[in-house]
Motif scaffolding. Structure first.
Motif, PDB file in Angstrom:
ATOM      1  N   THR B 595       1.192  -1.257   0.033  1.00 37.43           N
ATOM      2  CA  THR B 595       0.207   0.223   0.136  1.00 37.43           C
ATOM      3  C   THR B 595       1.006   1.182   0.191  1.00 37.43           C
ATOM      4  OG1 THR B 595      -1.793   1.167   0.926  1.00 37.43           O
ATOM      5  CG2 THR B 595      -0.185  -0.202   2.880  1.00 37.43           C
ATOM      6  N   SER B 596       0.367   2.202  -0.309  1.00 32.36           N
ATOM      7  CA  SER B 596       1.261   3.498  -0.186  1.00 32.36           C
ATOM      8  C   SER B 596       0.569   4.248   1.243  1.00 32.36           C
ATOM      9  CB  SER B 596       0.792   4.063  -0.905  1.00 32.36           C
ATOM     10  OG  SER B 596      -0.472   4.860  -1.456  1.00 32.36           O
ATOM     11  N   GLY B 597       1.538   5.160   1.306  1.00 34.28           N
ATOM     12  CA  GLY B 597       1.155   5.481   2.928  1.00 34.28           C
ATOM     13  C   GLY B 597       1.839   6.222   3.440  1.00 34.28           C
ATOM     14  N   THR B 598       1.827   6.530   5.243  1.00 36.60           N
ATOM     15  CA  THR B 598       2.893   7.967   5.192  1.00 36.60           C
ATOM     16  C   THR B 598       2.862   7.367   7.169  1.00 36.60           C
ATOM     17  OG1 THR B 598       2.085   9.580   4.380  1.00 36.60           O
ATOM     18  CG2 THR B 598       3.268  10.316   6.124  1.00 36.60           C
ATOM     19  N   PHE B 599       4.468   7.494   7.315  1.00 33.51           N
ATOM     20  CA  PHE B 599       4.268   6.972   8.765  1.00 33.51           C
ATOM     21  C   PHE B 599       5.340   8.304   8.617  1.00 33.51           C
ATOM     22  CE2 PHE B 599       5.227   2.648   7.978  1.00 33.51           C
ATOM     23  CZ  PHE B 599       4.344   2.423   8.188  1.00 33.51           C
ATOM     24  N   VAL B 600       4.416   8.949  10.339  1.00 35.23           N
ATOM     25  CA  VAL B 600       5.622  10.505  10.772  1.00 35.23           C
ATOM     26  C   VAL B 600       6.380   9.580  12.356  1.00 35.23           C
ATOM     27  CG1 VAL B 600       5.391  12.431  12.244  1.00 35.23           C
ATOM     28  CG2 VAL B 600       3.547  11.563  10.416  1.00 35.23           C
ATOM     29  N   ASN B 601       7.704   9.696  11.828  1.00 28.34           N
ATOM     30  CA  ASN B 601       8.561   8.741  13.363  1.00 28.34           C
ATOM     31  C   ASN B 601       8.802   9.790  14.299  1.00 28.34           C
ATOM     32  OD1 ASN B 601      10.152  10.906  12.611  1.00 28.34           O
ATOM     33  ND2 ASN B 601      11.843   9.520  11.848  1.00 28.34           N
ATOM     34  N   THR B 602       9.010   9.517  15.445  1.00 24.70           N
ATOM     35  CA  THR B 602       9.579   9.263  16.625  1.00 24.70           C
ATOM     36  C   THR B 602       9.591  10.928  16.515  1.00 24.70           C
ATOM     37  OG1 THR B 602       9.786   8.563  18.412  1.00 24.70           O
ATOM     38  CG2 THR B 602      11.492   8.271  16.723  1.00 24.70           C
ATOM     39  N   GLU B 603      10.250  11.357  15.731  1.00 21.59           N
ATOM     40  CA  GLU B 603      11.451  12.589  15.728  1.00 21.59           C
ATOM     41  C   GLU B 603       9.562  13.571  14.636  1.00 21.59           C
ATOM     42  OE1 GLU B 603      14.449  13.166  13.577  1.00 21.59           O
ATOM     43  OE2 GLU B 603      13.971  12.038  12.069  1.00 21.59           O
ATOM     44  N   GLY B 604       9.073  13.308  14.416  1.00 23.46           N
ATOM     45  CA  GLY B 604       7.943  13.946  13.603  1.00 23.46           C
ATOM     46  C   GLY B 604       8.315  13.660  12.532  1.00 23.46           C
ATOM     47  N   ARG B 605       9.084  12.765  11.409  1.00 23.90           N
ATOM     48  CA  ARG B 605       9.503  13.218  10.140  1.00 23.90           C
ATOM     49  C   ARG B 605       8.409  12.415   9.279  1.00 23.90           C
ATOM     50  NH1 ARG B 605      14.628  13.789   7.107  1.00 23.90           N
ATOM     51  NH2 ARG B 605      15.622  14.120   9.370  1.00 23.90           N
ATOM     52  N   VAL B 606       7.580  13.202   8.196  1.00 24.59           N
ATOM     53  CA  VAL B 606       6.845  13.193   7.359  1.00 24.59           C
ATOM     54  C   VAL B 606       7.263  11.889   6.615  1.00 24.59           C
ATOM     55  CG1 VAL B 606       4.797  12.940   6.351  1.00 24.59           C
ATOM     56  CG2 VAL B 606       5.379  14.911   7.940  1.00 24.59           C
ATOM     57  N   GLN B 607       6.875  10.055   6.503  1.00 21.66           N
ATOM     58  CA  GLN B 607       7.385   9.607   5.288  1.00 21.66           C
ATOM     59  C   GLN B 607       7.030   8.732   4.967  1.00 21.66           C
ATOM     60  OE1 GLN B 607      11.866   8.354   6.594  1.00 21.66           O
ATOM     61  NE2 GLN B 607      11.362   7.991   8.139  1.00 21.66           N
ATOM     62  N   SER B 608       6.978   9.269   3.151  1.00 24.98           N
ATOM     63  CA  SER B 608       5.644   8.145   2.783  1.00 24.98           C
ATOM     64  C   SER B 608       6.501   7.537   0.814  1.00 24.98           C
ATOM     65  CB  SER B 608       4.758   9.709   1.707  1.00 24.98           C
ATOM     66  OG  SER B 608       4.131  10.799   2.519  1.00 24.98           O
TER      67      SER B 608
END
Lengths: 443, 776
Positions: B595-608
């Motif tokens: 799937t496509s999607g996004t995780f926001v990691n623990t430092e708040g970085r948006v990674q799609s």
């Protein structure tokens, strides 16, 4: 008897009573620890002390011949923790001088190390002793106990504010642990593998602290240098080659053993002191400085004097002073096979050229010796040694290459005979006769 | 800076750099094997020999420091001759079995041999053969191919922290091997596969399954811990064959944890749910998507109509994507329910409504490497955040002082300044002591609530360390966040950071621990938290991506609640027996790779990321499934055409970092109570059991970190119970389980450590609290 013959004995003055002359009281009776006392009582400055050693032009007796005083002067003055390390990992085939030094006169080394500790500002020293001479290690431990009990080691030596202690550490016989940084790794409890330099031990040595490492014979010479003065010591030898030197003569001489002679003594004289050639046979070749030094044919070595410069000029190295004498009964291919095996066996395995090249060299020489040589093998050997030399962290690759190159250079016809005729130029019976283990004619 | 010249080009380089670093700066490639920028210098392969003006011999570029005015020639006759000589030596004992070697096509030796090797070898003697070694289920060996560069050895010693590999024997017989009878068990072991420049160490799960040139590559993001490691997912025929690190110096550097590297094996698990299923009359039937979605929509609408929206609870996996979470909460709220949560293992929600913003790491991941004083509170750091542990390990070597406050004394393989190990209920009081001690050292008043706190020696030692630095941080681990007094711990950490002029932060447990807040997948108003909606069972549940019985703070309670519910709609990539038992509808949704999607990691970085492979079977991306469910329920605002549209609505664009990150809170009442009475449970979530995907990776399940849970006790506790290690223990409050007793020396008194997230310990209920322990 410990000592057979000598000219101008210094290091070997205490050897005359054999195993009965090593103890502290004997050493003191010979004037031992007087120089340490003088240094401490006169509060000699470190600079003056190092200057005196520089004046003597004492060059490292382990093999490289680096000026000792200069080495000491590299030690950073301000560093709070420093070490002095003695290299008694006498593993070079042909060399057996340091073990006799520690066996018959261990205190001269101890005194030399304490004075060195004073000169470079170290409070702790180690003597790393080759694992295969365990009784020497025990002897040295006994001598340390004596020195410690007499107040030559420990806190406030002889009432001065200088404190120094010294410990023995025995290895397990690996040749590579005689390489100074491999030795340091080994003391630290790691696998004996040389370190990349720089940084050199004077900046990053034992446990990462500034460290001076010298050979046993180098340390042992220190009290004598201070006793007679640097200049007098230098004058015993010849310019740039100060003092006396121990030579371990082995091979086809009548009286193999250690001989102390002034630097610059003609090889012919040394050979004569060793009783000349065994059975009156003809000299064929000499390895003048331990197995890694290039071999020199008889006519070349007979014109040499025994000092760093003369031997270097002849194309070899004075090295540790291990003189391996070979007479006309020696098959040079077989001799090289044995040497090549040694370096193959002793390569630490760290650097590619040495790890892979030392085995390659041995296998090819082994083939030639066993009648499976090929005409192109000599070129191959030269090419492989060329590819090994100067391309590794330590000098073991060079040490493995020098014998191969020099044996082929000086005795090429013998190698070619082996390859072409699948047998040895020197008749096997002659070889057996020369070895001393077999009677001529007995198969 | 010094000025040097390489191949005629002048450049300025930092003093102390090596020639190879300088050449890199210039874009000049110098061949090498043993050199690696993250490892210490070995200078043993000798491949990087170059000519340096005035040096009599070729010099190793990796180890030779630059000097002002130095002239380096990397392609001169001398240099090339030396490099070719080394290549010849490297190849004489190498088997040259490239056609059957897994490294073929991505082999440094193969590549460089093209440039520096001869077409035929002059070596005609017998070649060396080296026995292979058993390094465990992840790394395969062909040691005959080894060129003894020692990268793997240096990795275990320097990066992973424990020298699990070494070089035995010497010369030509030198061999790289583990300790006798041991394997390589670090949580970072797979990196030695990447580091090995030849085919000596290869991936055991990947072995012989594909050639590198057959694989398609997609960038992706790790769905596991909060770091958000960057991945290269490699596929063949739409099947994920391998996962490798994508270098990102700000996040994972060039490393991956074994979990991230090998969890893909779970993607092809036989437990993958590939068809929608509906339970009718107690029987499971595979049905069309339209049937399943209709069924789910009707069931949820019915419950909402009959019992009100609040009768529905939404449980979201913290590993779900931002888009999935956003649509799921929108769906729940559309149904009239505020009961939505992704913080499944959390037990203290008293900070809800009092936070100033989204809780996060409190700094950039990269900033961790610059901290000089760190207090890690309540963290199984090495297993929960292996790469953050790795960063702290490197910092500690450079002099950073790391201290720990925790309920277990796991060896972090980090040189620690001080450690306070206490039973879970003591942690708030212990942290309060540290706050108090720091306040005293700083000569400022502590919070009035700490008036009665007196700092002990350990607290003082930690405090002294913390105040002695200039860049301090307090990091709260998973255990602290799952703690029943988590809000207090967090508030104290804030106070401590304030006193120190430093930072405090949460080590994000899961890929979207920050993203969940951003997606508003948390209850508001009268809404129930994850724990509350399970404690007070609902009529219906919507579960997205989680296996509630293993992923919740109290698995037994979760299981009971879901079983009792009239309707449970599960969106999952996997099916399990428990799920088949409690669910009414199973909707197969894509794992991260499909799937496509996004995780926001623990430092708040948006990674799609995009899908790396097509969905398996009839699996569909969860965001699409939720979108259609929204449409079927005739809810507003579900007209999205892509996951990017969803992301745009959540984030208002595609920022690099999310806004509103703040760990502060207002009005959290400190709860320093520490009376537990009885034996307290310390529950870790074992690294390979933390989420549904990793639980299904067979190679990881065979790794040392996947041992069956035991009841771990210290020696005093074992003695008190009159048992020896290995004896059977009856553990539990209500339902009991039988576990083997195991000695764990560092545990505090009055504590039994029993892992959670495992079927064997499910019956024990909550991860915290008191357990009875007796000889079985």
């Amino acid at each position: 008897m410990a000592l057979i013959d000598t000219i101008n004995p210094l290091l070997t003055t205490g050897w005359s009573k054999g195993d009965d002359g090593w103890s502290l009281k004997d050493y003191e009776a010979r004037g031992g620890y007087k120089q340490l006392r003088r240094v401490l009582e006169s509060k000699m400055t470190q600079d003056d002390l190092i200057a005196e050693v520089k004046k003597s032009v004492l060059r490292g007796r382990g093999g490289a011949g680096f000026p000792t005083g200069l080495k000491w002067s590299f030690m950073p003055k301000a560093a709070p923790e420093k070490y002095v390390v003695c290299n008694t990992d006498e593993g070079e085939p042909g060399t057996f001088k340091d073990r006799d030094l520690l066996r018959f006169d261990p205190h001269s080394t101890i005194e030399g190390m304490i004075i060195a500790g004073y000169a470079v500002g170290a409070k702790l020293g180690y003597n790393y002793i080759h694992g295969e001479i365990f009784e020497i290690y025990q002897r040295f431990e006994a001598a340390l106990d004596q020195a410690r009990a007499a107040g030559y080691l420990g806190n406030n030596i002889l009432g001065s504010d200088f404190s120094f202690d010294l410990f023995a550490h025995h290895g397990w016989g690996a040749y590579i642990c005689g390489e100074e940084t491999g030795l340091l790794e080994s003391i630290e409890g790691k696998k004996g593998q040389p370190r990349y330099k720089p940084p050199f031990p004077a900046n990053f040595g034992l446990y990462g602290k500034p460290t001076t490492i010298n050979n046993t014979e180098t340390f042992a010479a220190i009290p004598f240098i201070l006793g007679m003065g640097g200049e007098a010591y230098l004058n015993l030898g010849k310019p740039n080659n100060g003092g006396t030197k121990l030579f371990s003569i082995s091979g086809h001489v009548n009286r193999p053993g250690n001989y102390e002679v002034p630097m610059g003594t003609p090889f012919a004289k040394l050979l004569e002191m060793a009783g000349g050639m065994r059975g009156g046979r003809k000299l064929k070749a000499v390895i003048p400085g331990g197995s890694s030094a290039p071999v020199l044919p008889a006519d070349v070595i007979m014109d040499c004097t025994m000092d760093y410069d003369s031997i270097a000029k002849a194309g070899s190295m004075l090295g540790s002073g291990a003189v391996i004498v070979m007479d006309e009964t020696v098959c040079m291919v077989k001799a090289l096979e044995r040497l090549a095996y040694f370096y193959f066996e002793e390569s630490c395995g760290q650097c590619t050229p040495c790890r892979e090249g030392s085995g390659w060299l041995y296998r090819v020489v082994h083939r030639i010796e066993h009648g499976e040589g090929r005409p192109e093998d000599l070129d191959l050997l030269n090419r492989v040694t060329d590819n090994m030399m100067g391309k590794t962290i330590c000098a073991l690759a060079d040490a493995a290459a020098f014998p191969v190159r020099s044996f082929i250079k000086h005795f090429q016809s013998e190698f070619e005979y082996h390859i072409n005729n699948k047998k040895c130029l020197v008749d096997p019976d002659v070889q057996r006769a020369g070895s001393g283990f077999f009677k001529a004619g007995a198969a | 800076m010094v000025e040097i010249e390489i191949d005629g080009k002048t450049l300025q380089v930092a003093e102390g750099s090596t020639i190879i670093e300088a050449a890199h700066q210039l874009g000049t490639y110098i061949p090498h094997f043993c050199y690696h920028k993250k490892l210490s210098i070995a200078a043993n392969c000798r491949m990087c020999l170059v000519q340096v003006e005035k040096a009599p011999k070729p010099m190793p570029a990796c180890a030779t420091p630059v000097a002002n005015g130095m002239k380096v020639f990397t392609h001169s006759d001398l240099a090339v001759k030396a490099q070719k000589a080394v290549m010849e030596f490297l190849l004489i004992n190498h088997p040259l079995d490239c056609p059957i070697c897994d490294q073929g096509g991505e082999c440094q030796l193969q590549d460089l041999a093209v440039g520096y090797g001869e077409s035929a070898s002059k070596y005609e003697e017998e070649k060396r053969v080296v026995p292979d070694k058993d390094l465990g289920p992840l790394v395969s060996t062909d040691m005959t191919r080894c060129i003894n560069c020692t990268r793997c050895i240096r990795f275990t010693a320097e990066i992973a922290g424990f020298m699990e590999l070494g070089q035995s024997y010497r010369g030509e017989r030198a061999e790289v091997m583990p300790f006798i009878g041991k394997t390589v068990d670090t949580e970072l072991s797979g990196n030695i596969i990447d580091l090995c420049p030849v085919g000596a160490l290869t991936s055991k799960p990947f072995r012989f399954s594909a050639r590198t040139w057959e694989l398609s590559r997609r960038k992706s993001v790790s769905p596991h811990d909060g770091l958000g490691s960057n991945l290269i997912v490699q596929t063949k025929h739409d099947k994920v064959m391998r996962v490798l690190p994508l270098e990102n110096e700000d996040i994972n550097e060039c490393w991956l944890t074994d979990k991230e590297r090998f969890s893909y094996q779970g993607l092809n698990s036989p437990e993958r749910l590939t068809k929608p299923m509906v339970k009718q009359g107690g029987e499971w039937k595979e049905v069309d998507w339209s049937v399943a979605l209709d069924y789910a929509a009707h069931a949820l609408r019915d419950v909402a109509k009959t019992h009100g929206g609040a009768a529905i609870g939404g449980l979201l996996s913290p590993h779900a994507t931002l888009e999935e979470m956003y649509l799921a909460q929108k769906l729940m709220r559309g149904l009239g329910s505020e009961n939505i949560d992704f913080r499944l293992r959390q037990s203290d929600f008293s900070a809800d409504g009092k936070r100033k913003g989204t809780p996060w790491l409190g700094m950039k991941i990269d900033d961790i490497s610059r901290l000089d004083r760190v207090l890690v509170v309540g963290s199984f750091l090495r297993k929960d955040h292996p790469l953050i542990a790795q960063r702290l390990r490197q910092s500690a070597k450079k002099g950073a002082q790391i201290s720990v406050l925790h309920s277990a004394d796991d060896d972090l393989l980090i040189k620690l300044q001080a450690r306070a190990i206490a039973a879970p209920s003591q942690l708030p009081a212990q942290l309060a002591e540290i706050v108090k001690a720091v306040a005293e050292l700083k000569g400022v008043a502590a919070d009035a609530a700490l008036a009665n706190v007196g700092a002990g020696d350990t607290a003082k030692k930690i405090a002294a360390s913390l105040v002695s630095g200039s860049n301090a941080a307090v990091l709260l681990g998973n255990f602290a966040q799952q703690h029943p007094q988590a809000a207090t711990l967090s508030a104290l950490a804030q106070q401590l950071a304030g006193l120190l002029g430093g930072k405090s932060g949460f080590l994000g447990e899961a890929a979207n621990s920050v993203g969940g807040y951003v997606a508003k997948a948390v209850p508001s108003g009268a809404g129930l938290s994850a724990a509350a909606m399970l404690k007070d069972p609902r009529q219906a549940y919507v579960v997205v991506g989680a296996e509630a019985e293993l992923d919740c703070a109290d698995g037994a309670q979760a299981l009971a609640a879901l079983r009792k519910a009239a309707v449970t709609v599960v969106l999952s990539s996997f099916k399990s027996q428990a799920m088949l038992d409690y669910a009414a509808v199973l909707l197969p949704v894509s794992p991260f790779s499909e799937t496509s999607g996004t995780f926001v990691n623990t430092e708040g970085r948006v990674q799609s990321f995009y899908a790396a492979a097509k969905p398996l079977g009839e699996t569909r991306p969860a965001w699409k499934v939720l979108r259609v469910l929204g449409n079927l329920l005739e809810l507003n605002g579900f007209d999205f055409n892509s996951s990017e549209d969803v992301r745009a609505e959540v984030l208002g664009g595609q920022p690099e970092f999310v806004a509103g990150l703040d760990n502060g809170s207002d009005g959290v009442k400190l709860n320093l109570a520490s009376s537990a009475g009885g034996i307290e449970r310390v529950a870790d979530v074992p690294i390979h059991f933390a989420d549904p995907l990793v639980r299904r990776s067979l190679p990881l399940q065979h790794a040392a970190d996947s041992a069956t849970p035991a009841a771990r006790l210290n020696a005093e506790m074992l003695a008190k119970l009159g048992v020896a290690a290995g004896d059977k223990l009856k553990v539990g409050a209500g339902d009991t389980v039988i576990l083997a007793a195991q000695l764990e020396a560092g545990l505090p008194d009055g504590v039994v450590r029993v892992a959670a997230a495992h079927a064997a310990t499910l019956a024990l209920g909550p991860m915290s609290g008191v357990l009875s322990v007796e000889k079985a």
